[in-house]
Design a protein around this motif. Structure first.
Motif, PDB file in Angstrom:
ATOM      1  N   THR A 110      -5.734 -23.031 -28.484  1.00 18.18           N
ATOM      2  CA  THR A 110      -5.868 -22.757 -29.922  1.00 18.18           C
ATOM      3  C   THR A 110      -4.997 -23.723 -30.735  1.00 18.18           C
ATOM      4  O   THR A 110      -5.396 -24.159 -31.821  1.00 18.18           O
ATOM      5  N   GLY A 111      -3.841 -24.066 -30.182  1.00 16.84           N
ATOM      6  CA  GLY A 111      -2.972 -25.025 -30.879  1.00 16.84           C
ATOM      7  C   GLY A 111      -3.634 -26.382 -31.024  1.00 16.84           C
ATOM      8  O   GLY A 111      -3.515 -27.037 -32.064  1.00 16.84           O
ATOM      9  N   THR A 112      -4.354 -26.805 -29.993  1.00 18.81           N
ATOM     10  CA  THR A 112      -5.074 -28.084 -30.053  1.00 18.81           C
ATOM     11  C   THR A 112      -6.115 -28.059 -31.164  1.00 18.81           C
ATOM     12  O   THR A 112      -6.245 -29.011 -31.931  1.00 18.81           O
ATOM     13  N   VAL A 113      -6.839 -26.949 -31.245  1.00 21.84           N
ATOM     14  CA  VAL A 113      -7.914 -26.829 -32.235  1.00 21.84           C
ATOM     15  C   VAL A 113      -7.357 -26.924 -33.658  1.00 21.84           C
ATOM     16  O   VAL A 113      -7.962 -27.539 -34.542  1.00 21.84           O
ATOM     17  N   LEU A 114      -6.175 -26.332 -33.868  1.00 19.16           N
ATOM     18  CA  LEU A 114      -5.623 -26.250 -35.226  1.00 19.16           C
ATOM     19  C   LEU A 114      -5.366 -27.609 -35.860  1.00 19.16           C
ATOM     20  O   LEU A 114      -5.305 -27.723 -37.074  1.00 19.16           O
ATOM     21  N   ARG A 115      -5.204 -28.643 -35.025  1.00 20.04           N
ATOM     22  CA  ARG A 115      -4.927 -29.975 -35.589  1.00 20.04           C
ATOM     23  C   ARG A 115      -6.068 -30.467 -36.463  1.00 20.04           C
ATOM     24  O   ARG A 115      -5.861 -31.253 -37.373  1.00 20.04           O
ATOM     25  N   GLY A 120      -9.277 -31.846 -31.557  1.00 17.70           N
ATOM     26  CA  GLY A 120      -9.327 -30.429 -31.914  1.00 17.70           C
ATOM     27  C   GLY A 120     -10.748 -29.972 -32.202  1.00 17.70           C
ATOM     28  O   GLY A 120     -11.164 -28.887 -31.784  1.00 17.70           O
ATOM     29  N   GLY A 121     -11.494 -30.802 -32.921  1.00 16.00           N
ATOM     30  CA  GLY A 121     -12.885 -30.465 -33.245  1.00 16.00           C
ATOM     31  C   GLY A 121     -13.734 -30.344 -31.996  1.00 16.00           C
ATOM     32  O   GLY A 121     -14.566 -29.433 -31.865  1.00 16.00           O
ATOM     33  N   GLU A 122     -13.509 -31.261 -31.041  1.00 18.02           N
ATOM     34  CA  GLU A 122     -14.276 -31.205 -29.796  1.00 18.02           C
ATOM     35  C   GLU A 122     -13.885 -29.987 -28.964  1.00 18.02           C
ATOM     36  O   GLU A 122     -14.731 -29.375 -28.305  1.00 18.02           O
ATOM     37  N   ALA A 123     -12.604 -29.644 -28.995  1.00 15.10           N
ATOM     38  CA  ALA A 123     -12.159 -28.445 -28.270  1.00 15.10           C
ATOM     39  C   ALA A 123     -12.853 -27.205 -28.838  1.00 15.10           C
ATOM     40  O   ALA A 123     -13.326 -26.334 -28.094  1.00 15.10           O
ATOM     41  N   LEU A 124     -12.942 -27.160 -30.165  1.00 15.77           N
ATOM     42  CA  LEU A 124     -13.585 -26.009 -30.795  1.00 15.77           C
ATOM     43  C   LEU A 124     -15.081 -25.972 -30.468  1.00 15.77           C
ATOM     44  O   LEU A 124     -15.645 -24.903 -30.196  1.00 15.77           O
ATOM     45  N   PRO A 235      -9.395 -33.759 -23.358  1.00 18.61           N
ATOM     46  CA  PRO A 235      -8.585 -32.634 -23.845  1.00 18.61           C
ATOM     47  C   PRO A 235      -7.092 -32.852 -23.643  1.00 18.61           C
ATOM     48  O   PRO A 235      -6.666 -33.806 -22.979  1.00 18.61           O
ATOM     49  N   PHE A 236      -6.300 -31.958 -24.222  1.00 17.19           N
ATOM     50  CA  PHE A 236      -4.846 -31.889 -24.010  1.00 17.19           C
ATOM     51  C   PHE A 236      -4.612 -31.854 -22.498  1.00 17.19           C
ATOM     52  O   PHE A 236      -5.332 -31.172 -21.773  1.00 17.19           O
TER      53      PHE A 236
END
Lengths: 314, 184
Positions: A110-115, A120-124, A235-236
């Motif tokens: 979730t922290g990655t997405v928040l950026r 972050g967009g791809e993670a979401l 990803p992270f």
């Protein structure tokens, strides 16, 4: 307490806890300037990095703190496995630890997405696609689940509200079990808790100092604002093992790999119950543990060096 | 015991079901690709009769209200809506929301044409952020996805470095002191 508790391998859980405390403090400060609106999220991170006094350093501390916490919790897990500290009566302690590991991964995700940047967009987008694969169970990951707000705002809510609540509950349970059952050693309890806290606190402060230097000399990057429907990033790093499975299995790998890993961790106390007096750990459990570790590290490494691939729609 | 688990699973499934229920209508877009700011023809059928629906352009990161449409007695409608000029390029879904908020129909739409440069700050963003973006945005007008990091300037003054040094030294000093063996 047993003096053994003051050795570093036995303090990995405590160090993880101190790392979490750092994440809470830096997270609360960062959240004062963060805007969870989809069109404002990335801008607010830019603002934090470029305009907030020490904002870039706080963000770097948060990033490196998260990385260190995942490393210490992983080493803690390996040590507990090696010591067979999951056997009765400590099964619940092991299971709460596995859930805490899962929770820390959820925080990292979730922290990655928040950026709000491309990564972050791809993670979401992956979360949305994964939710679709899961059917009704994955409905909360769908933007349709709560049409009155954005998915990014709900991810922010999870990162700063829901997940911390679960974390506090699980950490409380984990600590209570440690206090109730003690650490797994036959050694006499000749040391005090104050002495343990002194050693643990000292080591944690040295870790904080090292993190402060790391954050100052290597602040994490921020990507450009996300362009939707495109995959150009990896990803992270803690998720690279899942990325490897996605490369080979497609989107299903994103669901199957964590299920297999966390499922395998969950059954450990059920498959290895033999007493030390009865011959100790079965060899196949040792072999499975080593194979598991090698596979995990191998897929993590492969994910880091493999060329970038697109998975959405696979 | 098994029955209890099945009942619990059923409850979870029922709780999640609204997200996929209601979706019995059909909408057709005038084009599957469009540019931000364009007009988009929209036609719907097999929807609830004489009902007003909200039309939303939805992406994982951002959603934009497009307006409202009202169906006739046959449960159909025809309308033209304008796409938001500030939307970024990418894959979106046009969704039709019933008065109770449920999705009644959906259709995919790709936003492809040029729009404000990637990294352009949102309306209402601080002027300082806008200036930062203008100075460091890529030199192309059209948005593009990139894994490259932004080159953001970090203005750390002597005061900030002093604070960092102080905190670091305090942590290392206090840590070393705590780890020093206690005097007998």
């Amino acid at each position: 307490m047993a003096p053994t508790a003051n050795r570093v391998p036995y303090m990995l859980g405590g160090l993880t806890f101190f790392g979490i405390l750092l994440l809470i403090v830096t997270g609360v400060l960062l959240d004062q300037f963060y805007n969870p609106a989809p069109l404002g999220a990335h801008d607010s991170v830019v603002y934090i990095v470029t305009r907030v006094p020490l904002g870039w350093w706080l963000r770097a501390l948060h990033y490196w703190g998260a990385s260190i916490v995942l490393v210490t919790v992983f080493l803690h897990l390996c040590w507990v496995f090696a010591r067979r500290s999951y056997r009765p009566p400590r099964e619940v302690q092991w299971w709460s630890g596995v859930l805490l590991l899962l929770l820390l991964f959820a925080f990292a995700f979730t922290g990655t997405v928040l950026r709000g940047d491309q990564e972050g967009g791809e993670a979401l987008a992956h979360a949305v696609a994964g939710g679709t694969l899961l059917g009704p169970l994955g409905a909360p990951a769908s933007p349709d689940f709560a049409p009155s707000t954005s998915l990014l705002a709900r991810v922010h809510n999870a990162h700063v509200g829901l997940l911390p609540l679960l974390l506090v509950a699980l950490v409380a349970l984990h600590f209570w079990l440690v206090r109730w059952l003690g650490i797994h050693t036959a050694e006499a309890r000749t040391s005090t808790f104050a002495q343990h806290l002194r050693r643990l606190g000292g080591t944690a402060l040295l870790l904080y100092g090292a993190l402060a230097i790391l954050a100052a000399v290597a602040p994490p990057h921020l990507g450009y604002p996300a362009v939707e429907g495109v995959e150009v990033t990896k990803p992270f790093w803690p998720f690279l093992w899942i990325y490897t499975f996605e490369n080979s299995l497609g989107m299903v790998g994103m669901i199957v790999a964590p299920l297999v890993v966390f499922g395998a961790l969950a059954v450990v106390p059920l498959v290895d119950r033999r007493d030390d007096a009865a011959g100790g750990r079965p060899r196949w459990v040792v072999a499975a543990g080593v194979a598991f570790l090698l596979l995990f590290l191998g897929t993590l490494l492969y994910g880091a060096i493999a060329p970038q691939m697109a998975h959405l729609g696979m | 015991m098994t029955r209890r688990w099945l009942a619990a699973l059923l409850l979870v499934a029922l709780a999640a079901a609204p997200a996929i229920a209601h979706e019995h209508g059909r909408i057709y877009l005038g084009a599957s690709q469009a540019a931000p700011g364009d007009s988009l023809a929209l036609r719907g059928e097999k929807l609830s009769k004489a009902t007003t629906f909200r039309v939303v352009l939805r992406g994982p990161l951002a959603s934009y209200p497009l307006g409202e449409v009202t169906t006739d007695r046959a449960g159909a409608f025809q309308s033209t809506l304008r796409l938001p000029a500030e939307a970024r390029a990418g894959a979106y879904t046009v969704v039709l929301l019933a008065p109770d908020g449920d999705v009644s129909a959906r259709a995919d739409l790709a936003l492809t044409a040029a729009e404000p440069p990637a990294g352009a700050p949102a309306a209402g963003a601080p002027a300082a952020v806008a200036a930062e973006h203008a100075a460091h945005a890529p030199a192309v007008a059209a948005p593009h996805a990139t894994a490259q990091p932004m080159a953001l300037p970090v203005h750390a003054g002597p005061g900030e470095w002093a604070v960092i040094a102080l905190v670091t030294l305090a942590c290392l000093g206090a840590g070393a002191r705590l780890l020093r063996p206690a005097r007998r």
